[in-house]
Design an enzyme around this catalytic site. Structure first.
Site, PDB file in Angstrom:
ATOM      1  N   TYR A 196      -2.503  -1.699  10.058  1.00  0.00           N
ATOM      2  CA  TYR A 196      -2.571  -2.042   8.623  1.00  0.00           C
ATOM      3  C   TYR A 196      -1.247  -1.716   7.919  1.00  0.00           C
ATOM      4  O   TYR A 196      -0.652  -2.564   7.235  1.00  0.00           O
ATOM      5  CB  TYR A 196      -3.739  -1.294   7.982  1.00  0.00           C
ATOM      6  CG  TYR A 196      -3.844  -1.435   6.486  1.00  0.00           C
ATOM      7  CD1 TYR A 196      -4.363  -2.598   5.908  1.00  0.00           C
ATOM      8  CD2 TYR A 196      -3.429  -0.410   5.636  1.00  0.00           C
ATOM      9  CE1 TYR A 196      -4.461  -2.725   4.524  1.00  0.00           C
ATOM     10  CE2 TYR A 196      -3.519  -0.533   4.264  1.00  0.00           C
ATOM     11  CZ  TYR A 196      -4.035  -1.687   3.715  1.00  0.00           C
ATOM     12  OH  TYR A 196      -4.129  -1.813   2.340  1.00  0.00           O
TER      13      TYR A 196
ATOM     14  N   SER B  35       0.847  -1.202   0.000  1.00  0.00           N
ATOM     15  CA  SER B  35       0.000   0.000   0.000  1.00  0.00           C
ATOM     16  C   SER B  35       0.880   1.250   0.000  1.00  0.00           C
ATOM     17  O   SER B  35       1.997   1.229   0.533  1.00  0.00           O
ATOM     18  CB  SER B  35      -0.860  -0.011   1.269  1.00  0.00           C
ATOM     19  OG  SER B  35      -1.425   1.269   1.482  1.00  0.00           O
TER      20      SER B  35
HETATM   21  P1  NDP Z   1     -11.697  -5.346  -2.106  1.00  0.00           P
HETATM   22  O1  NDP Z   1     -12.335  -5.174  -0.763  1.00  0.00           O
HETATM   23  O2  NDP Z   1     -12.354  -4.750  -3.298  1.00  0.00           O
HETATM   24  O3  NDP Z   1     -11.509  -6.903  -2.404  1.00  0.00           O
HETATM   25  C1  NDP Z   1     -10.876  -7.708  -1.442  1.00  0.00           C
HETATM   26  C2  NDP Z   1     -10.707  -9.100  -1.973  1.00  0.00           C
HETATM   27  O4  NDP Z   1      -9.983  -9.839  -0.998  1.00  0.00           O
HETATM   28  C3  NDP Z   1     -12.026  -9.833  -2.202  1.00  0.00           C
HETATM   29  O5  NDP Z   1     -11.854 -10.719  -3.282  1.00  0.00           O
HETATM   30  C4  NDP Z   1     -12.219 -10.616  -0.897  1.00  0.00           C
HETATM   31  O6  NDP Z   1     -12.969 -11.820  -1.054  1.00  0.00           O
HETATM   32  C5  NDP Z   1     -10.777 -10.953  -0.559  1.00  0.00           C
HETATM   33  N1  NDP Z   1     -10.540 -11.143   0.863  1.00  0.00           N
HETATM   34  C6  NDP Z   1     -10.637 -10.247   1.847  1.00  0.00           C
HETATM   35  N2  NDP Z   1     -10.298 -10.788   3.027  1.00  0.00           N
HETATM   36  C7  NDP Z   1      -9.955 -12.071   2.764  1.00  0.00           C
HETATM   37  C8  NDP Z   1      -9.537 -13.163   3.552  1.00  0.00           C
HETATM   38  N3  NDP Z   1      -9.385 -13.087   4.882  1.00  0.00           N
HETATM   39  N4  NDP Z   1      -9.286 -14.325   2.938  1.00  0.00           N
HETATM   40  C9  NDP Z   1      -9.432 -14.446   1.615  1.00  0.00           C
HETATM   41  N5  NDP Z   1      -9.857 -13.458   0.804  1.00  0.00           N
HETATM   42  C10 NDP Z   1     -10.120 -12.299   1.394  1.00  0.00           C
HETATM   43  O7  NDP Z   1     -10.208  -4.819  -1.905  1.00  0.00           O
HETATM   44  P2  NDP Z   1      -9.155  -4.194  -2.942  1.00  0.00           P
HETATM   45  O8  NDP Z   1      -9.253  -4.869  -4.232  1.00  0.00           O
HETATM   46  O9  NDP Z   1      -9.260  -2.731  -2.896  1.00  0.00           O
HETATM   47  O10 NDP Z   1      -7.789  -4.577  -2.195  1.00  0.00           O
HETATM   48  C11 NDP Z   1      -6.952  -5.605  -2.659  1.00  0.00           C
HETATM   49  C12 NDP Z   1      -5.589  -5.448  -1.992  1.00  0.00           C
HETATM   50  O11 NDP Z   1      -5.083  -4.153  -2.284  1.00  0.00           O
HETATM   51  C13 NDP Z   1      -5.597  -5.580  -0.467  1.00  0.00           C
HETATM   52  O12 NDP Z   1      -4.461  -6.296  -0.057  1.00  0.00           O
HETATM   53  C14 NDP Z   1      -5.503  -4.137   0.007  1.00  0.00           C
HETATM   54  O13 NDP Z   1      -4.882  -4.063   1.273  1.00  0.00           O
HETATM   55  C15 NDP Z   1      -4.657  -3.525  -1.090  1.00  0.00           C
HETATM   56  N6  NDP Z   1      -4.789  -2.080  -1.252  1.00  0.00           N
HETATM   57  C16 NDP Z   1      -6.010  -1.506  -1.559  1.00  0.00           C
HETATM   58  C17 NDP Z   1      -6.098  -0.136  -1.705  1.00  0.00           C
HETATM   59  C18 NDP Z   1      -7.378   0.551  -2.020  1.00  0.00           C
HETATM   60  O14 NDP Z   1      -7.439   1.791  -1.865  1.00  0.00           O
HETATM   61  N7  NDP Z   1      -8.414  -0.143  -2.467  1.00  0.00           N
HETATM   62  C19 NDP Z   1      -4.920   0.725  -1.543  1.00  0.00           C
HETATM   63  C20 NDP Z   1      -3.699   0.019  -1.264  1.00  0.00           C
HETATM   64  C21 NDP Z   1      -3.652  -1.334  -1.119  1.00  0.00           C
HETATM   65  P3  NDP Z   1     -14.613 -11.845  -0.973  1.00  0.00           P
HETATM   66  O15 NDP Z   1     -15.114 -11.109  -2.180  1.00  0.00           O
HETATM   67  O16 NDP Z   1     -15.015 -13.273  -1.015  1.00  0.00           O
HETATM   68  O17 NDP Z   1     -14.957 -11.153   0.316  1.00  0.00           O
END
Ligand code: NDP
Length: 259
Positions: A164, A151
């Protein structure tokens, strides 16, 4: 259908955690457009995962959705067994790319953060990535590539994200050390650090809260918040052979946020 810069004609295969929504979903589909098949995980949202499988098929590629809680390392042996079966269904024994993307957010002041909250983030964002990668090592082809999602919050400091941001910082260190250890197998390991991206993350804050969206746009050189389609294609490109010499790096994908 072309395959991603492959020296042989075999289609490359990626494993993407958290591929049902947001950045992970876009990564699966961006890889599909480059001729890469995927095994991707979802935690609870089966219906969303099925949509991704269908969208990959529309792009002419195969995708297999598997349930996984990346915070539950006790389930990883079972998961690896399911990956083996999925690889067989894709006519392969090994996969080429691993994208450790799944994650959840936490906004809480340092003084208020509980042990439970810290442990949950540790399990999902660090321990899960550590042991899932370890368990999958025998199945990654030599010459493969790994991307760990961090991030922008490891570079810029904001109140409320101590737990985080610290876990994401740990992933960046893991990435560099892993690159050293896996180098002899020709496996490259990099960190991609997105800026604020308009997804469901943090309750959809960047996408749905107009004030936050505007603030992010003002902080960003390119003048808007990021979209999943600003990140997924970059990850897919980073995994390609064109970027094979990029290794042990942290690459920020933020449109120039807080530069
Ligand atoms: P979303 O909330 O849109 O999607 C999260 C995804 O991760 C979903 O597919 C969800 O599955 C899955 N998920 C969440 N928790 C778990 C878990 N415990 N086990 C397995 N799967 C899990 O998030 P983003 O796409 O925005 O984020 C993706 C990555 O990018 C993360 O690591 C986040 O920290 C990082 N990030 C995001 C930013 C942002 O601003 N969006 C900025 C910087 C980093 P399901 O659909 O089944 O719940």
């Amino acid at each position: 259908m072309s395959t991603q810069n492959t020296p042989d004609s075999r289609a490359r295969i990626a494993i993407v955690t958290g591929g049902s929504r947001g950045i992970g979903r876009n990564t699966v589909l961006s890889l599909a457009r480059r001729g890469v098949d995927s095994i991707f995980t979802y935690r609870s949202n089966r219906a969303e995962a099925e949509h991704v499988v269908a969208a990959a098929a529309e792009a002419g590629r195969r995708a297999v959705a598997l349930p996984l809680d990346t915070g539950d390392s006790a389930s990883f042996d079972r998961f690896v067994g399911e990956v083996r079966q999925a690889l067989t269904s894709l006519d392969a024994q090994r996969f080429d790319y691993l994208v450790n993307n799944a994650g959840t957010s936490l906004h809480n002041a340092f003084a208020e953060t509980t042990e439970d909250e810290l442990d949950t983030l540790y399990r999902i964002h660090f321990k899960g990535v550590f042991f899932l990668t370890q368990k999958l090592l025998p199945l990654i082809a030599d010459g493969g590539r790994i991307v760990n999602i961090s991030s922008g919050l490891t570079r810029v400091s904001m109140p409320g994200v101590t737990a985080y941001a610290s876990m994401k910082g740990a992933i960046e260190v893991l990435t560099r050390v892993l690159a050293k250890e896996l180098g002899p197998r020709g496996i490259g390991v990099n960190t991609v650090a997105p800026g604020a991206i308009a997804t469901d993350f943090s309750g959809g804050m960047v996408r749905d809260n107009p004030e936050v969206n505007k603030r992010v746009a003002e902080m960003t050189a390119l003048g808007r918040a990021g979209e999943p389609d600003d990140v997924g294609p970059m990850i897919a490109a980073l995994l390609s052979d064109d970027n094979r010499w990029v290794n042990a790096q942290r690459i920020e994908v933020s449109g120039g946020m807080m530069v």
